[in-house]
Design a protein around this motif. Structure first.
Motif, PDB file in Angstrom:
ATOM      1  N   LEU A  36       0.848  -1.191   0.000  1.00 21.24           N
ATOM      2  CA  LEU A  36       0.000   0.000   0.000  1.00 21.24           C
ATOM      3  C   LEU A  36       0.887   1.246   0.000  1.00 21.24           C
ATOM      4  N   ALA A  37       0.386   2.287  -0.642  1.00 21.21           N
ATOM      5  CA  ALA A  37       1.189   3.510  -0.780  1.00 21.21           C
ATOM      6  C   ALA A  37       0.977   4.478   0.378  1.00 21.21           C
ATOM      7  N   SER A  38      -0.119   4.329   1.083  1.00 19.94           N
ATOM      8  CA  SER A  38      -0.480   5.335   2.089  1.00 19.94           C
ATOM      9  C   SER A  38       0.478   5.318   3.272  1.00 19.94           C
TER      10      SER A  38
ATOM     11  N   THR B 178       1.206   5.877   7.312  1.00 19.99           N
ATOM     12  CA  THR B 178       0.412   5.327   8.415  1.00 19.99           C
ATOM     13  C   THR B 178       0.555   6.191   9.669  1.00 19.99           C
TER      14      THR B 178
ATOM     15  N   PRO C 286     -11.950   3.246  11.545  1.00 14.54           N
ATOM     16  CA  PRO C 286     -10.514   3.398  11.279  1.00 14.54           C
ATOM     17  C   PRO C 286     -10.067   2.550  10.083  1.00 14.54           C
ATOM     18  N   PRO C 287      -9.449   3.172   9.091  1.00 10.08           N
ATOM     19  CA  PRO C 287      -9.008   2.427   7.903  1.00 10.08           C
ATOM     20  C   PRO C 287      -7.668   1.724   8.156  1.00 10.08           C
ATOM     21  N   THR C 288      -7.735   0.502   8.595  1.00  9.11           N
ATOM     22  CA  THR C 288      -6.523  -0.296   8.798  1.00  9.11           C
ATOM     23  C   THR C 288      -6.156  -0.970   7.477  1.00  9.11           C
ATOM     24  N   GLU C 289      -4.920  -1.425   7.392  1.00  5.48           N
ATOM     25  CA  GLU C 289      -4.491  -2.084   6.156  1.00  5.48           C
ATOM     26  C   GLU C 289      -5.339  -3.329   5.883  1.00  5.48           C
TER      27      GLU C 289
ATOM     28  N   ILE D 295     -10.054   3.396   1.203  1.00  2.00           N
ATOM     29  CA  ILE D 295      -9.917   4.035   2.529  1.00  2.00           C
ATOM     30  C   ILE D 295     -11.168   4.862   2.831  1.00  2.00           C
TER      31      ILE D 295
ATOM     32  N   THR E 299      -2.828   0.693  13.784  1.00  6.82           N
ATOM     33  CA  THR E 299      -2.163   1.438  12.711  1.00  6.82           C
ATOM     34  C   THR E 299      -3.199   1.760  11.649  1.00  6.82           C
ATOM     35  N   VAL E 300      -3.380   3.050  11.372  1.00  5.71           N
ATOM     36  CA  VAL E 300      -4.384   3.456  10.384  1.00  5.71           C
ATOM     37  C   VAL E 300      -3.705   4.129   9.199  1.00  5.71           C
TER      38      VAL E 300
ATOM     39  N   GLU F  97       0.920  11.478  -0.131  1.00  2.87           N
ATOM     40  CA  GLU F  97       1.909  10.726  -0.897  1.00  2.87           C
ATOM     41  C   GLU F  97       2.535  11.587  -1.990  1.00  2.87           C
TER      42      GLU F  97
END
Lengths: 345, 92
Positions: free
Chosen positions: A5-7, A9, A35-38, A73, B3-4, B12
């Motif tokens: 993933l590029a985001s 953290t 919450p947007p977790t991987e 996300i 971890t979010v 980015e």
């Protein structure tokens, strides 16, 4: 190999702290987020059958490449389920088509919101609601698919109020504005089918829309009289808001649909009547306080609400009882036009 | 601990960046993109006058967008290519 993933953290203590982080940074619409977790984002990408770096669209003005990862996300944050992803992706793709004018409609002082109309089997598969309170709360899928678009506009486009989003007022549809068409309980062709999608397939239609304006007429069984009420609301919008033609939508609930059905009126008949009925003359601006601009051109000039009958979007939705319907005006004229996109299955 | 992921595209490195400032305006060619809003023409008239009389700008290239809410057409952008810097009007 799994694509990374590029985001970037952020570490937080728990879900409460995650929401506080997002609230503090202006990454949400003010409502709480998931919450947007991987792990969650990957589940959503899988459900959308997308690699994280897949480009869903390019915003045409700032040339921002919109990746599936950032869309996922937003969908997680909004409270979607993974299976909503194909519909969400279809809407984002539609919003990136040039005629939607994503940048202009996001930035304008005019204060519109992307309104989504969902057609086909995906509505029932996701449990979307199309009957009672059709334009309000009623199902998770309607609420969260619509909300995903706002979170996408905020975080991917930078559409923060007072920054890129220069809306003077905006309207409540900017939180979420997604309706399913009631295809089971009416004799009409679904909107998406009218706009070229094969029957039985799922599709979304999105247009940059103002707030709904409800009308009430339960004192006639004449289809023309009913439509005259809708037309009056459209004409009022043309005079008080914007005189320019564009995509107007009619939302027609069951009680009115029954009257049209008994009279044998199709959606095409409604569009034809409305096309001929919905116009104003420039001089009418004088009746609503706009005398200063009325005289700048020929005051006898007539302005239509729609450039062609096809520009009127007729949507079957709403509860079973009540002589209500709604008109939904376009942002400003034809600066943004509706886009229909098939949902990948 | 949780971890979010950061929801922003700009995180980015896709954020818009400011172009470097010109070392001097003296003798410069300045492009103006008029966003076709009501007040822009008057504002730009004033800015052109200031840039020429006070800052020695040699030439301006002014173009007005055909539509406030749509992007600058490619051919219009091409006409502004000779400018050392471009001022784009945003808003009313």
């Amino acid at each position: 190999m799994t694509t990374a993933l590029a985001s970037s953290t952020h570490e937080v203590d728990d879900a409460f702290a995650a929401n506080e982080l997002f609230q503090r940074n202006g990454w949400t619409d003010g409502l709480p987020i998931v919450p947007p977790t991987e792990a969650l984002v990957r589940r959503f990408l899988d459900a959308g059958r997308c690699a994280p770096d897949a480009v869903i669209g390019v915003e045409p003005v700032r040339r921002r490449r919109i990746t599936a990862e950032k869309v996922a996300i937003a969908a997680v944050m909004a409270g979607c389920l993974p299976e909503y992803m194909p519909a969400v992706l279809a809407v984002i793709r539609a919003m990136c088509v040039a005629q939607y004018n994503l940048h202009g409609s996001t930035a304008s002082t005019g204060g519109c919101a992307p309104m989504v109309i969902v057609n086909g089997p995906v509505r029932t598969a996701l449990g979307m609601h199309a009957t009672h309170n059709a334009l309000g709360n009623g199902s998770r899928a309607n609420a969260t698919i619509g909300r995903t678009l706002r979170l996408f506009i905020l975080n991917v486009l930078g559409g923060h109020p007072g920054q890129l989003d220069r809306s003077t007022l905006g309207h409540p549809g900017k939180f979420t504005y997604c309706v399913a068409e009631d295809e089971e309980d009416n004799p009409w062709l679904p909107l998406a089918v009218e706009r070229g999608v094969p029957a039985g397939e799922s599709a979304v239609t999105v247009f940059a829309a103002g707030a709904p304006h409800q009308i009430l007429n339960e004192w006639t069984h004449d289809p023309k009289e009913l439509l005259d009420t809708y037309a009056a609301a459209i004409r009022a919008n043309m005079l008080t808001y914007s005189i320019w033609h564009g995509n107007y939508a009619l939302v027609i609930a069951r009680q009115h649909r029954d009257i049209f059905a008994r009279a044998g009126w199709s959606k095409a008949d409604i569009r034809a009547y409305m096309f001929e009925t919905c116009w104003v003359k420039r001089k009418e601006w004088r009746t609503v306080g706009k005398a200063a601009v009325a005289g700048r051109k020929d005051e006898e000039q007539a302005y239509r609400a729609c450039a062609a009958p096809e520009d009127l979007l007729v949507i079957a939705a709403g509860g079973t009882a009540g002589g209500f319907g709604a008109i939904i005006p376009p942002w400003i004229g034809n600066k943004s036009m509706a886009v229909t996109m098939a949902v990948a299955t | 601990m949780l971890t979010v992921l950061d929801p922003r595209l700009s995180a980015e490195g896709e954020a818009l960046q400011m172009a470097p400032a010109l070392a001097s305006l003296k003798g410069a060619v300045i492009g103006f993109i008029d966003n076709a809003k009501i007040g822009t023409e008057r504002l730009y008239d004033h800015m052109v006058e200031m840039l020429k009389s006070r800052h020695g700008v040699a030439e301006v290239i002014r173009r007005r967008k055909p539509d406030t809410s749509r992007p600058v057409p490619d051919d219009m952008l091409a006409q502004l290519r000779g400018a050392d810097a471009i001022i784009s009007g945003i808003g009313d």
